[in-house]
Design an enzyme around this catalytic site. Structure first.
Site, mmCIF file in Angstrom:
data_model
loop_
_atom_site.group_PDB
_atom_site.id
_atom_site.type_symbol
_atom_site.label_atom_id
_atom_site.label_comp_id
_atom_site.label_asym_id
_atom_site.label_seq_id
_atom_site.Cartn_x
_atom_site.Cartn_y
_atom_site.Cartn_z
ATOM 1 N N SER A 92 0.878 -1.171 0.000
ATOM 2 C CA SER A 92 0.000 0.000 0.000
ATOM 3 C C SER A 92 0.916 1.221 0.000
ATOM 4 C CB SER A 92 -0.852 0.017 1.265
ATOM 5 O OG SER A 92 -1.505 -1.219 1.421
ATOM 6 N N SER A 118 5.358 -0.034 11.285
ATOM 7 C CA SER A 118 4.342 0.431 10.353
ATOM 8 C C SER A 118 5.040 1.198 9.240
ATOM 9 C CB SER A 118 3.320 1.301 11.056
ATOM 10 O OG SER A 118 3.686 2.652 10.943
ATOM 11 N N LYS A 119 4.281 1.381 8.154
ATOM 12 C CA LYS A 119 4.832 2.082 6.998
ATOM 13 C C LYS A 119 5.337 3.459 7.402
ATOM 14 C CE LYS A 119 4.033 -0.424 3.219
ATOM 15 N NZ LYS A 119 2.628 -0.753 3.002
ATOM 16 N N ARG A 120 4.661 4.022 8.415
ATOM 17 C CA ARG A 120 5.034 5.373 8.801
ATOM 18 C C ARG A 120 6.212 5.390 9.760
ATOM 19 N NH1 ARG A 120 -0.887 5.704 10.075
ATOM 20 N NH2 ARG A 120 -0.367 3.546 9.773
ATOM 21 N N ASP A 121 6.698 4.199 10.082
ATOM 22 C CA ASP A 121 7.804 4.093 11.017
ATOM 23 C C ASP A 121 9.097 4.466 10.297
ATOM 24 O OD1 ASP A 121 9.692 3.384 12.860
ATOM 25 O OD2 ASP A 121 8.563 1.643 13.551
#
Ligand code: GLU
Length: 276
Positions: A11, A224-227
């Site tokens: 994603s 998470s991707k936002r990490d």
């Protein structure tokens, strides 16, 4: 025998991090060592969660890391008509229904109790569309975890904001792309029984599943991707791939150049070594 087709389906909600690199490497090697092809699908059906430019960067990063797709990249944002057709088919067969419940109406378990199964209460508005699950547990055999059994509730296939749910899109596209094996992070394991229930309702074949160990951050939580604490790029690509291989239990020799590392990995890939 059907040719093996694997895929990596990120994603675009952030840049490639170590957890997604592990899924990319695992799916790539499983496909390549079976003489199959490997496809990339960008799961861009959730605009509110999308980070601008991240799809492009993920694809470029994969290429820098030595993983190139064996076919055109599929963007889910171009596939809305197909999701609508699948939804209409389920509605037509009586295997989906409109639901008026809001998050507040759900029990703490999050398991949908079937409130709107027999119609929406008078005066309430339809919000989402749910799959009508058979009240039976679903079972499958994961290549690493063995037999997995899970309950399938009436989960959402079209969200109240009008967007198609991940569960529906992933099933429609795994079918369209002829995916025979799904290799992905263990964080999605719980979704698999739902996806299999949908495949049955849509009369699609079920691919083989392999769920890899979940990459945890220093805090013990899933990355998470936002990490941004674990970006993959910004380090040497061979080092990043080698790190992912080690996470998957493989033992590549130190300091191989990227092309030599991939040659080694394709020759020596052994899923038996993946920690369970
Ligand atoms: N798009 C999902 C993610 O990035 C993965 C979906 C899948 O592999 O089935 O978490």
């Amino acid at each position: 025998m059907t040719p093996v087709v694997g895929r990596f389906a990120p994603s675009p909600s952030g840049d490639l991090h170590f957890g997604s690199l592990v899924s990319a490497v695992g799916s790539y090697l499983e496909a390549k060592t079976a003489g199959g092809s490997w496809l990339i699908r960008i799961e861009d059906i959730d605009p509110p969660r999308e980070v601008s430019g991240s799809a492009r960067r993920i694809i470029a990063d994969l290429e820098t890391l030595g993983m190139k797709a064996d076919g055109p990249i599929l963007y889910q944002s171009t596939r809305l008509a197909a999701y609508q057709r699948a939804l209409d088919m389920l509605l037509g067969k009586g295997l989906a229904y409109s639901c008026a419940c809001t998050r507040k109406d759900l029990p703490a378990s999050g398991i949908y109790p079937g409130t709107c199964r027999n119609g929406i209460e008078k005066g309430k508005q339809a919000r989402s569309v749910r799959f009508l699950a058979a009240d039976l547990p679903e079972t499958f055999t994961d290549r690493l975890k063995g037999v997995v059994k899970g309950e399938v509730d009436d989960f959402i296939i079209r969200r109240a904001d009008g967007l198609f749910a991940y569960q529906l899109a992933v099933v429609v596209d795994d079918h369209l792309q002829g995916i025979t094996q799904v290799v992905r992070g263990g964080d999605i394991l719980d979704s698999t029984v739902r996806q299999i229930a949908l495949q049955k309702a849509l009369e699609f074949t079920t691919p083989q599943y392999m769920h890899l160990p979940v990459v945890l951050g220093a805090d013990g939580k899933k990355l998470s991707k936002r990490d941004s604490a674990h970006p993959v790029m910004g380090q040497d690509p061979a080092h990043a791939v080698s790190h992912a291989l080690r996470f998957l239990g493989q033992n590549p020799p130190d300091n191989l150049a990227l092309d030599m590392l991939w040659a080694w990995a394709i020759k020596h890939w052994n899923p038996e070594l993946i920690p369970r």
